[in-house]
Design an enzyme around this catalytic site. Structure first.
Site, PDB file in Angstrom:
ATOM      1  N   SER A  96       0.839  -1.191   0.000  1.00  0.00           N
ATOM      2  CA  SER A  96       0.000   0.000   0.000  1.00  0.00           C
ATOM      3  C   SER A  96       0.886   1.257   0.000  1.00  0.00           C
ATOM      4  O   SER A  96       1.666   1.447  -0.921  1.00  0.00           O
ATOM      5  CB  SER A  96      -0.961  -0.044   1.199  1.00  0.00           C
ATOM      6  N   MET A  97       0.813   2.102   1.019  1.00  0.00           N
ATOM      7  CA  MET A  97       1.697   3.265   1.075  1.00  0.00           C
ATOM      8  C   MET A  97       3.153   2.834   0.962  1.00  0.00           C
ATOM      9  O   MET A  97       3.977   3.523   0.332  1.00  0.00           O
ATOM     10  CB  MET A  97       1.496   4.041   2.378  1.00  0.00           C
TER      11      MET A  97
END
Length: 261
Positions: A96-97
């Site tokens: 994700s991030m």
């Protein structure tokens, strides 16, 4: 020891010993995540892979430090801590991030020569140049918690503990601000390093086309693998994900190995 090299133990957690000369896997957590998220992966890959789990400021043993709200600054600090000591062959793995951070750190490694970078594994995130306006970081606390519930990445017991929730919200909001305000620079060349993408087939935030678009950001080999599940597909399929990570590392190593004359 220099101030830069002294940051290694601040940023990285090594939960398992590794064999001499093992490839390093830099594991970068999702928004609101912390280093222990990758503990099962570190145990599964040891000792052939030296897993370094990144601990962002503002959580767990770094809870007294203010969390960072600029993704490029976060990437720069992780990069400087990494190269402050001899790196050796390294693979970047982010979820994700963390996938966007892996991309930014890879760019820095390549600008510095890139000889140690074997490849990038991006999980659960659309390609950085596929921009979409998002404002989760501007929501009130209940709106932020609702987002986390929808993605199903946090233990329900934690979400029901109001004191715990209030402790993690500042870091969570900072992370969301960092990734939602990030803009990929269109003028930079693609990575030379190979890229593997892993994604959940029913991820509500990452369509399969947006995940495959990572291929446009590398001139190297590209591998794509989707799994049944949502944004945190890897929580329910640890064995399959570990195997996919291991296969990618071996493919990266094979591509980097010198060929016989």
């Amino acid at each position: 020891m220099s101030a830069v090299s002294g940051q290694f133990d601040t940023w990285f957690r090594r939960y398992e010993p590794a064999s001499p000369g093992a490839v390093k896997l830099l594991a970068l957590p999702h928004a609101g995540g912390s280093a222990p998220y990758f503990l099962p992966l570190a145990r599964a890959l040891a000792p052939r892979v030296d897993v370094l789990c990144v601990q962002y400021p503002g959580r767990l043993d770094r809870h007294r430090e203010p969390p960072l709200t600029d993704l490029r600054e976060l990437a720069e600090r992780v990069y400087r801590a990494l190269v402050g000591e001899p790196v050796g062959p390294v693979v970047l793995f982010g979820h994700s991030m963390g996938a966007v951070l892996a991309y930014e750190i890879a760019r820095r490694l390549e600008r510095a020569g890139g000889g140690e970078l074997l490849g990038v594994i991006a999980s659960g995130r659309r390609a950085p140049h596929r921009f979409r306006e998002e404002t989760v970081h501007l929501r009130d606390d209940e709106g932020l918690i609702a987002e986390i519930r929808e993605l199903s990445g946090t233990d329900k017991g934690i979400l029901e503990d109001e004191e715990l929730v209030r402790m993690v919200l500042p870091a969570l909001r900072a992370d969301y601000r960092a990734v939602e305000t990030y803009r990929e620079s269109p003028e930079v060349p693609p990575l030379a390093a190979p890229v593997t993408v892993l994604t959940g087939e029913s991820d509500p935030r990452v369509g399969l086309d947006d995940a495959r678009a990572w291929q446009e950001l590398t001139s190297g080999a590209f591998r794509f693998r989707s799994f049944p599940g949502g944004h945190f597909y890897l929580n329910n399929r640890p064995g399959e994900v570990t195997a996919a990570v291991r296969e990618s590392i071996e493919a990266f190593r094979g591509a980097a190995a010198p060929t016989s004359p």
